[in-house]
Design an enzyme around this catalytic site. Structure first.
Site, PDB file in Angstrom:
ATOM      1  CG  ASP A   1       5.193   4.633   1.629  1.00 29.14           C
ATOM      2  OD1 ASP A   1       4.983   5.603   0.883  1.00 29.14           O
ATOM      3  OD2 ASP A   1       4.325   4.152   2.377  1.00 29.14           O
TER       4      ASP A   1
ATOM      5  CG  ASP B   1       3.046   9.221   1.846  1.00 36.68           C
ATOM      6  OD1 ASP B   1       2.057   9.106   1.100  1.00 36.68           O
ATOM      7  OD2 ASP B   1       3.763   8.257   2.184  1.00 36.68           O
TER       8      ASP B   1
END
Length: 161
Positions: A117, A136
């Site tokens: 991330d 995501d």
């Protein structure tokens, strides 16, 4: 089904390319934080071993493999469902977004042991501590698209009543 596969491949490729460019190319894994358009957009390195917002985060290999299995199972289920019901192009694209994003995060877990991330966005005096990635965003958009576009239409060849 072509729309599903194109959307899945494009999503998967975009996710993996952005991770390579930012994490490896810009050396975010060593630098930790890069201010792009502060506070709206910051690249912030985060290794997510859990699901959204780090839920179910665990160092155990069991959890890693369980999350890989769940993501693959959901992806297969979505493909089979859409193949059976053929709900139309918008739902197929949504399914492709979800599948491509899920598989992008699966690759991260297989290669790195955690999901990569790096996108962090804050606004209006609210400091967001969480990071996310293109996968995501695609999973969320795909799930929302399936809710909006996949229901209510009968599969081809089947009639009500």
């Amino acid at each position: 089904m072509r729309a599903l596969w194109i959307a899945a491949a494009a999503t998967f490729a975009l996710d993996q390319v952005t991770k390579l460019l930012v994490v490896q190319g810009m050396n975010l894994k060593s630098v930790g934080v890069i201010d792009v358009l502060p506070p709206w957009l910051t690249f912030r390195m985060a290794w997510n071993q859990g699901v959204n917002f780090g839920l179910l985060s665990n160092d155990a290999d069991f959890m890693r493999w369980l999350l890989v299995a769940v993501a693959v199972a959901i992806s297969v289920w979505v493909v089979l469902w859409l193949r059976r019901d053929r709900p139309g192009r918008p739902a197929m694209i949504a399914g492709g977004l979800l599948v491509g994003g899920a598989l992008g995060n699966v690759v991260d877990r297989l290669v790195y042991g955690a999901v990569v991330d790096f996108l962090n966005m804050s606004c209006c005096g609210i400091d967001n501590p969480y990071a996310f990635n293109v996968a995501d965003i695609s999973i969320f958009a795909g799930a929302l698209g399936l809710i909006l576009f996949a229901g209510g239409r009968q599969p081809r060849g089947r009639r009500r009543g």
